[in-house]
Design an enzyme around this catalytic site. Structure first.
Site, short mmCIF file in Angstrom:
data_model
loop_
_atom_site.label_atom_id
_atom_site.label_comp_id
_atom_site.label_asym_id
_atom_site.label_seq_id
_atom_site.Cartn_x
_atom_site.Cartn_y
_atom_site.Cartn_z
N ILE A 18 19.71 -17.61 8.62
CA ILE A 18 20.78 -18.60 7.94
C ILE A 18 21.93 -18.24 7.04
O ILE A 18 23.46 -18.56 6.97
CB ILE A 18 19.91 -19.86 6.96
CG1 ILE A 18 18.72 -20.26 7.85
CG2 ILE A 18 20.66 -21.33 6.48
CD1 ILE A 18 17.91 -21.00 7.34
N LEU A 77 19.19 -5.46 4.10
CA LEU A 77 19.07 -5.26 5.25
C LEU A 77 18.13 -4.79 5.77
O LEU A 77 17.21 -4.17 6.58
CB LEU A 77 20.01 -4.45 5.67
CG LEU A 77 21.20 -4.01 5.91
CD1 LEU A 77 22.47 -3.73 6.12
CD2 LEU A 77 21.15 -5.69 6.20
N ALA A 110 14.23 -14.74 0.98
CA ALA A 110 13.40 -15.26 1.19
C ALA A 110 12.74 -15.09 1.83
O ALA A 110 13.03 -14.88 3.29
CB ALA A 110 13.36 -16.34 0.21
N ASN A 134 8.18 -11.35 -3.82
CA ASN A 134 9.93 -11.67 -3.21
C ASN A 134 10.81 -13.00 -3.84
O ASN A 134 12.04 -13.23 -4.35
CB ASN A 134 10.10 -11.32 -1.89
CG ASN A 134 11.13 -11.39 -1.32
OD1 ASN A 134 12.34 -10.61 -1.74
ND2 ASN A 134 12.61 -12.10 -0.83
N TYR A 144 4.02 -19.72 0.80
CA TYR A 144 5.77 -20.25 1.04
C TYR A 144 6.48 -21.77 0.16
O TYR A 144 7.31 -21.22 -0.38
CB TYR A 144 6.20 -20.67 2.11
CG TYR A 144 7.20 -20.59 2.86
CD1 TYR A 144 8.18 -19.82 2.11
CD2 TYR A 144 7.29 -21.67 3.65
CE1 TYR A 144 9.69 -19.88 2.68
CE2 TYR A 144 8.91 -22.52 4.22
CZ TYR A 144 10.23 -21.39 3.13
OH TYR A 144 11.00 -21.26 3.54
N GLN A 197 1.68 -20.20 22.99
CA GLN A 197 0.72 -20.69 22.38
C GLN A 197 1.29 -22.14 21.50
O GLN A 197 2.11 -22.40 20.76
CB GLN A 197 -0.51 -19.36 21.82
CG GLN A 197 -1.30 -20.42 20.82
CD GLN A 197 -3.17 -19.12 20.35
OE1 GLN A 197 -1.80 -18.30 19.71
NE2 GLN A 197 -3.86 -19.38 20.36
N ARG A 221 8.08 -31.82 13.53
CA ARG A 221 8.99 -31.34 13.17
C ARG A 221 9.84 -31.87 12.67
O ARG A 221 10.56 -32.04 14.03
CB ARG A 221 8.80 -30.13 13.16
CG ARG A 221 7.36 -28.80 13.00
CD ARG A 221 7.63 -28.70 11.48
NE ARG A 221 6.53 -28.17 10.67
CZ ARG A 221 4.90 -28.66 10.64
NH1 ARG A 221 4.61 -29.78 11.08
NH2 ARG A 221 4.07 -27.79 10.43
N ASP A 272 -0.46 -25.29 8.42
CA ASP A 272 0.71 -26.49 8.90
C ASP A 272 0.12 -27.84 8.89
O ASP A 272 -1.15 -28.64 9.37
CB ASP A 272 0.72 -25.72 10.53
CG ASP A 272 1.61 -25.11 10.91
OD1 ASP A 272 2.29 -24.67 10.06
OD2 ASP A 272 1.00 -24.78 11.85
N1 UDP Z 1 4.55 -23.43 16.83
C1 UDP Z 1 3.49 -23.18 17.72
N2 UDP Z 1 3.61 -22.36 18.45
C2 UDP Z 1 3.85 -21.55 18.31
C3 UDP Z 1 5.16 -21.58 16.73
C4 UDP Z 1 5.10 -22.31 15.90
O1 UDP Z 1 2.53 -24.43 18.61
O2 UDP Z 1 3.99 -20.28 18.53
C5 UDP Z 1 4.24 -24.79 16.15
C6 UDP Z 1 3.98 -24.74 14.91
O3 UDP Z 1 2.14 -24.80 14.63
C7 UDP Z 1 4.66 -26.46 13.95
C8 UDP Z 1 6.22 -25.52 14.43
O4 UDP Z 1 5.22 -25.54 16.23
O5 UDP Z 1 4.02 -27.11 14.29
C9 UDP Z 1 6.77 -25.39 14.25
O6 UDP Z 1 6.94 -24.22 13.94
P1 UDP Z 1 7.59 -22.98 13.74
O7 UDP Z 1 7.02 -21.78 12.98
O8 UDP Z 1 8.57 -22.58 13.92
O9 UDP Z 1 8.42 -23.15 11.97
P2 UDP Z 1 7.35 -24.05 10.62
O10 UDP Z 1 7.57 -25.52 10.90
O11 UDP Z 1 6.56 -23.55 10.92
O12 UDP Z 1 8.54 -23.75 9.32
#
Ligand code: UDP
Length: 329
Positions: A12, A33, A75, A92, A141, A206, A221, A285
């Site tokens: 970003i 870096l 971060a 961090n 996080y 996956q 999301r 999640d």
């Molecule tokens: N997700 C998933 N498979 C992956 C990576 C992410 O199904 O290999 C899903 C994750 O469970 C979430 C969404 O995709 O619901 C977005 O995840 P990401 O890690 O991109 O961003 P986050 O929401 O964690 O910031």
């Protein structure tokens, strides 16, 4: 404005540097870096290689450059990793950020733009998420970002720091000119993993959980373009003039998008199949996170230029198809 961009070689931050230049500001980049990429640096922009905890380096930087505003993108950002290795995140994301803020105070720099996150809301009571909803993170996080938000409020009251904290939803996409984009190592984010799977460069994607209480059982999301995020950071400058200003904005398009919908968008944009497997939920999640960004729209005149998932994925595809190995190629 002369703007210090901490983390300016990261995803970003590097996009924000381009937007600052386009808007006529003078960015200066600070990055260690460790995760940032030398190739993501803008060639004309002064660059300091140091970590936030290196006080001597920060002192030299603040003495050499008359910084008006600090933007902080440096971060760690992996929800899953933060659950497994929380100390890394506290050190961090909290401790180093406080060190940066302390150095700013010492050098009389009083304006700060902070990358916060929708993960500070945990599992929200209501959707879409407005700024005033209670914040109760369910992963370290999100907790580290909330800890900094709270520290910022105290610093605004006590020492007149003016700040804006942006709660990003899911940053995605790449610059329209195709020169910079998303390149994390390891990569854990959905869109680059889905594109990599479609290209045959990565294993099948996956899907983490198909039994969420959402229309198709996968997480919802709010994917928001990285350049749209950057533009909000610059639009807020005018509002930071008064000492002690404390501003919070949620930044998302407001469109809830499921994991399966992202996969379909990637298939449509790339014209390729995304090989998929279905797995259990990922720890940390929440089922659904999407923004009410009316405040940013009203106060900052912010309108996402990329309002839908396909236009966002199209820019990501442009980057990944030209740079299959990211910045290393
Ligand atoms: N997700 C998933 N498979 C992956 C990576 C992410 O199904 O290999 C899903 C994750 O469970 C979430 C969404 O995709 O619901 C977005 O995840 P990401 O890690 O991109 O961003 P986050 O929401 O964690 O910031």
């Amino acid at each position: 404005m002369k703007v210090l961009v901490a983390g300016g070689a990261g995803y970003i931050g590097s996009h924000c540097v381009r937007q600052l230049l386009a808007a006529g500001h003078q960015p200066v980049v600070l990055d260690d870096l460790v995760y940032g990429h030398p190739a993501a640096l803008a060639p004309t922009v002064p660059f300091y290689q140091a970590s936030l905890g290196d006080r001597a380096a920060l002192d030299r930087l603040f003495a050499a450059e008359r910084i008006d505003i600090v933007m902080h993108f440096a971060a760690f950002c992996y929800v899953g990793e933060s659950v497994k290795v929380p100390m890394k995140y506290y050190l961090n994301n909290v401790v180093a950020t406080l060190q940066l803020l302390d150095a700013m105070q010492h050098h009389g720099v009083r304006k700060f733009v902070f990358s916060s996150t929708c993960a500070t809301f945990g599992v929200p009571d209501r959707l879409p998420i407005t700024e005033d909803l209670p914040q109760a993170p369910i992963n370290p996080y999100g907790q580290t970002k909330l800890d900094v938000e709270n520290a910022l409020k105290a610093l605004a009251r006590a020492q007149g720091l003016s700040f804006a904290a942006f709660r990003y939803f899911n940053a995605a996409g790449a610059s329209e000119d195709g020169t910079i984009g998303e390149d994390h190592d390891p990569e854990t984010h959905l869109i680059p993993l889905a594109i990599g799977a479609a290209q045959g460069r990565r294993p099948p994607l996956q899907v983490f959980g198909t039994d969420y209480p959402t229309p198709d059982g996968t997480c919802l999301r709010d994917y928001v373009h990285v350049d749209d995020l950057s533009r909000a950071h610059i639009a807020v400058f005018d509002r930071l003039a008064a000492p002690g200003t404390a501003l919070f904005y949620n930044l998302g398009t407001g469109n809830p998008t499921s994991v399966l919908e992202v996969i379909r968008a990637v298939e449509k944009v790339t014209g390729r199949k995304v090989p998929v497997t279905y797995g259990p939920r990922r720890a940390g999640d929440p089922p659904a996170l999407y923004a009410d960004s009316a405040k940013a729209r009203r106060e900052l005149g912010w309108t996402p230029k990329f309002p839908d998932i396909e236009s966002i994925v199209a820019t990501a595809w442009q980057w990944h198809s030209k740079h299959p190995r990211g910045f290393d190629q």
